[in-house]
Scaffold this active site. Structure first.
Site, short mmCIF file in Angstrom:
data_model
loop_
_atom_site.label_atom_id
_atom_site.label_comp_id
_atom_site.label_asym_id
_atom_site.label_seq_id
_atom_site.Cartn_x
_atom_site.Cartn_y
_atom_site.Cartn_z
N ASP A 188 12.09 50.40 3.93
CA ASP A 188 11.52 49.73 5.10
C ASP A 188 12.40 48.59 5.62
O ASP A 188 12.07 47.97 6.64
CB ASP A 188 10.11 49.18 4.77
CG ASP A 188 9.11 50.31 4.55
OD1 ASP A 188 9.39 51.44 4.98
OD2 ASP A 188 8.06 50.05 3.94
N CYS A 240 6.03 62.41 11.19
CA CYS A 240 6.20 61.27 12.09
C CYS A 240 7.69 61.02 12.28
O CYS A 240 8.52 61.76 11.75
CB CYS A 240 5.49 60.04 11.55
SG CYS A 240 6.25 59.39 10.08
N ARG A 259 6.85 63.78 5.67
CA ARG A 259 5.83 63.05 4.92
C ARG A 259 4.67 63.91 4.43
O ARG A 259 3.52 63.75 4.84
CB ARG A 259 5.32 61.86 5.75
CG ARG A 259 6.48 60.97 6.17
CD ARG A 259 6.03 59.71 6.82
NE ARG A 259 5.49 58.76 5.88
CZ ARG A 259 5.01 57.58 6.24
NH1 ARG A 259 4.97 57.23 7.50
NH2 ARG A 259 4.54 56.75 5.34
N LYS A 286 1.07 44.09 5.14
CA LYS A 286 0.40 45.24 5.78
C LYS A 286 0.15 46.35 4.77
O LYS A 286 -0.94 46.91 4.69
CB LYS A 286 1.29 45.78 6.92
CG LYS A 286 0.91 47.19 7.38
CD LYS A 286 1.78 47.69 8.50
CE LYS A 286 3.03 48.42 8.11
NZ LYS A 286 2.85 49.81 7.62
N ASN A 287 1.19 46.66 3.97
CA ASN A 287 1.07 47.82 3.08
C ASN A 287 0.25 47.54 1.82
O ASN A 287 -0.02 48.45 1.05
CB ASN A 287 2.47 48.37 2.74
CG ASN A 287 3.09 49.05 3.94
OD1 ASN A 287 2.42 49.29 4.94
ND2 ASN A 287 4.38 49.36 3.86
N ARG A 300 2.58 47.44 15.41
CA ARG A 300 1.87 48.08 14.30
C ARG A 300 2.05 47.30 13.00
O ARG A 300 1.18 47.32 12.15
CB ARG A 300 2.40 49.52 14.09
CG ARG A 300 1.96 50.50 15.16
CD ARG A 300 2.41 51.90 14.79
NE ARG A 300 2.37 52.04 13.35
CZ ARG A 300 3.29 52.65 12.61
NH1 ARG A 300 4.31 53.22 13.17
NH2 ARG A 300 3.17 52.71 11.30
N1 EPU Z 1 6.38 62.66 -0.73
C1 EPU Z 1 6.18 63.99 -1.03
N2 EPU Z 1 4.92 64.41 -1.34
C2 EPU Z 1 3.84 63.56 -1.33
C3 EPU Z 1 4.05 62.21 -1.03
C4 EPU Z 1 5.34 61.78 -0.73
O1 EPU Z 1 7.11 64.80 -1.02
O2 EPU Z 1 2.71 64.02 -1.61
C5 EPU Z 1 7.74 62.16 -0.43
C6 EPU Z 1 7.91 61.60 0.98
O3 EPU Z 1 8.18 62.62 1.92
C7 EPU Z 1 9.07 60.63 0.79
C8 EPU Z 1 8.82 60.09 -0.61
O4 EPU Z 1 7.94 61.02 -1.23
O5 EPU Z 1 10.27 61.35 0.78
C9 EPU Z 1 8.20 58.72 -0.70
O6 EPU Z 1 7.07 58.63 0.14
P1 EPU Z 1 5.79 57.77 -0.24
O7 EPU Z 1 4.64 58.70 -0.48
O8 EPU Z 1 6.11 56.81 -1.30
O9 EPU Z 1 5.52 56.99 1.12
P2 EPU Z 1 4.10 56.55 1.65
O10 EPU Z 1 3.26 56.19 0.51
O11 EPU Z 1 3.57 57.56 2.63
C10 EPU Z 1 4.58 53.99 1.86
C11 EPU Z 1 4.64 52.95 2.94
C12 EPU Z 1 5.85 53.20 3.82
C13 EPU Z 1 7.10 53.13 2.94
C14 EPU Z 1 6.99 54.14 1.80
C15 EPU Z 1 8.14 54.07 0.80
C16 EPU Z 1 2.35 52.32 3.37
C17 EPU Z 1 1.18 52.31 4.29
N3 EPU Z 1 3.42 53.00 3.75
O12 EPU Z 1 4.47 55.26 2.51
O13 EPU Z 1 5.89 52.13 4.77
O14 EPU Z 1 8.24 53.42 3.70
O15 EPU Z 1 5.76 53.91 1.06
O16 EPU Z 1 8.24 52.81 0.26
O17 EPU Z 1 2.30 51.68 2.33
C18 EPU Z 1 6.37 51.11 6.83
O18 EPU Z 1 5.68 50.13 6.48
O19 EPU Z 1 7.12 51.08 7.83
C19 EPU Z 1 6.32 52.35 6.06
C20 EPU Z 1 6.70 53.52 6.55
#
Ligand code: EPU
Length: 423
Positions: A310, A117, A122, A22-23, A402
């Site tokens: 995850d 969320c 996030r 998915k990701n 999802r």
């Molecule tokens: N963060 C910030 N600022 C930003 C971006 C992130 O402070 O601009 C913080 C977040 O709050 C968090 C950390 O950085 O504490 C890591 O977040 P990240 O940005 O890596 O998460 P994401 O890219 O939004 C993806 C996956 C998530 C998975 C995370 C971590 C997708 C679509 N989503 O989210 O997947 O948990 O990376 O590996 O790829 C899931 O599939 O259930 C899911 C939530």
């Protein structure tokens, strides 16, 4: 709204197949905006999140369909409205990763700011910092991120994407997708190393991009003038695979897991072996077998190649039945613990302390009505339900749809007793 009725305890045994990631699929769908023309993902999973992303692309003018053989086909030629509407973005946070490709292709984008969320706030500040470094002018207008490239287009530069928590997965994706068409060279330092980020980079290279350092924290991107549409198959879903591994363990069973990206799961197999399971690895598959004991284990979630956030909830359900105490610490999303209270309703002994949970292993879990709060928390409740004595009812099953393709059908084929009921 569907619910699951789960009868337990059951012992799972047999073969189970993992779907495409998915990701990986979501950002690769966003990348298909870049070339304009018809691209395909032959093995895109059938998931509610993918369907929401299809709606997002269609709302911008793209044509999206599933071909007769199940491939996801995206024609981004007619896409002419670089806008991510609030009503769609609020349903799927990964929508934020259209920002980079829209900016690169159209020189402008207007994308709703995603809200918080169930797993935390996030923020997207680092995404915006990275895009600004490439020259984009960005401001907020009525809840929308409004971004514009400078007159001559985005310009490559050195960008640091680190933060107090490590780095950002979708932020790395966003900046990488903007940089592939920028003038000159972009160096992303502290890039996310997750296999899904590498998958996106490989897909972009297949389109004609020039990205090196793939899979490392230093990505070097030489801008190119244009990209071509592609057909690209995504990697197997390591989180679905890890959920099945935990399912074999918690039901004291044995599962042969096919299409399993086992070489990307070292932290997970390390913890499973520590807990007392046998993990046999084969090419693109593995077999996880219960060997008469579930031992406690400490787990800390970390960026790849560390233990994935995850899978934190699913392993908490498993360790709830271990013989002894475990400590689970969440370093990526410190508030991602909505499943704790629900698992305790099933007679688990879990105590939250800051961003850790002390898991005191119990002899048995007892079925109960429980509420899914997010995707991975709901997977944990399904696992607990299969191991618990009596009937477990999981409400809000839409969370699990999802990210897991027909999970009850897959699990029922190997011995689970899960009924989906519309209420
Ligand atoms: N963060 C910030 N600022 C930003 C971006 C992130 O402070 O601009 C913080 C977040 O709050 C968090 C950390 O950085 O504490 C890591 O977040 P990240 O940005 O890596 O998460 P994401 O890219 O939004 C993806 C996956 C998530 C998975 C995370 C971590 C997708 C679509 N989503 O989210 O997947 O948990 O990376 O590996 O790829 C899931 O599939 O259930 C899911 C939530």
């Amino acid at each position: 709204m569907d619910i699951f009725e789960i009868e337990g305890p059951v012992r799972l045994e047999g073969e189970i197949e993992v779907a495409g990631s998915k990701n990986s699929t979501l950002p690769i769908m966003a990348a298909m905006i870049l070339p304009g023309g018809v691209s395909t993902i032959p093995n895109a999973p059938y998931l509610a999140d993918i369907a929401s992303f299809e709606t997002l692309l269609e709302s911008m003018g793209a044509r999206v369909e599933r071909t007769a053989d199940g491939a996801l086909q995206i024609d981004s030629g007619p896409l002419d409205r670089p806008v991510g509407d609030y009503d769609i973005v609020r349903k799927i946070r990964a929508s934020i990763c259209i920002l980079g490709p829209l900016l690169a292709r159209f020189g402008k984008a207007r994308v709703s700011m995603p809200g918080g969320c169930a797993i935390g706030d996030r923020p997207v500040d680092i995404h915006l910092r990275g895009l600004r470094a490439l020259g984009a002018r960005i401001h907020l207008e009525q809840g929308y991120i409004v971004a514009e490239a400078p007159a001559g287009g985005l310009v490559g530069t050195q960008i640091f994407l680190g933060g107090p928590f490590g780095t950002t997965v979708l932020g790395t994706d966003n900046v990488m997708m903007a940089a592939v068409l920028a003038k000159g060279t972009t160096v992303i330092e502290s890039a996310a190393c997750e296999p899904e980020v590498a998958d996106l980079a490989n897909c972009l290279n297949a389109m004609g991009a020039k990205i090196s350092g793939i899979g490392s924290p230093r990505l070097v991107i030489e801008g190119v003038r244009h990209l071509n549409p592609v057909s690209y198959s995504v990697i197997g879903d390591r989180i679905e695979a890890g959920t099945f591994m935990a399912a074999a363990a918690i039901t004291r069973g044995c599962l042969r897991i096919r299409n399993c990206p086992i070489h990307q799961m070292l932290a997970v197999t390390d913890r499973l072996r520590h807990i007392g399971l046998t993990v046999e690895e084969g090419p693109g598959e593995c077999t996880v077998r219960y060997e008469g004991q579930l031992l406690p284990a400490d787990i800390t979630t970390q960026p790849y190649p560390g233990f994935p956030t995850d899978l934190q909830a699913q392993f908490m359900a498993l360790l709830a039945l271990a013989k002894g105490n475990s400590v689970i610490t969440e370093k990526i999303f410190p508030d991602r613990f909505m499943h704790v209270a629900e698992l305790n309703r099933m007679a688990a002994h879990l105590r939250k302390e800051g961003s850790s949970v002390i898991v005191e292993g119990v002899e048995k879990l007892i079925g109960a009505p429980v509420m899914a709060s997010d995707l991975r928390a709901s997977a944990a409740l399904v696992l607990a339900g299969m191991a618990a004595h009596g009937l477990t009812t999981v409400q809000r099953v839409y969370h699990i749809d999802r990210g897991y393709e027909k999970i009850e059908e897959k699990l029922n084929r190997v011995g689970a007793k899960i009924k989906r009921l519309a209420v």
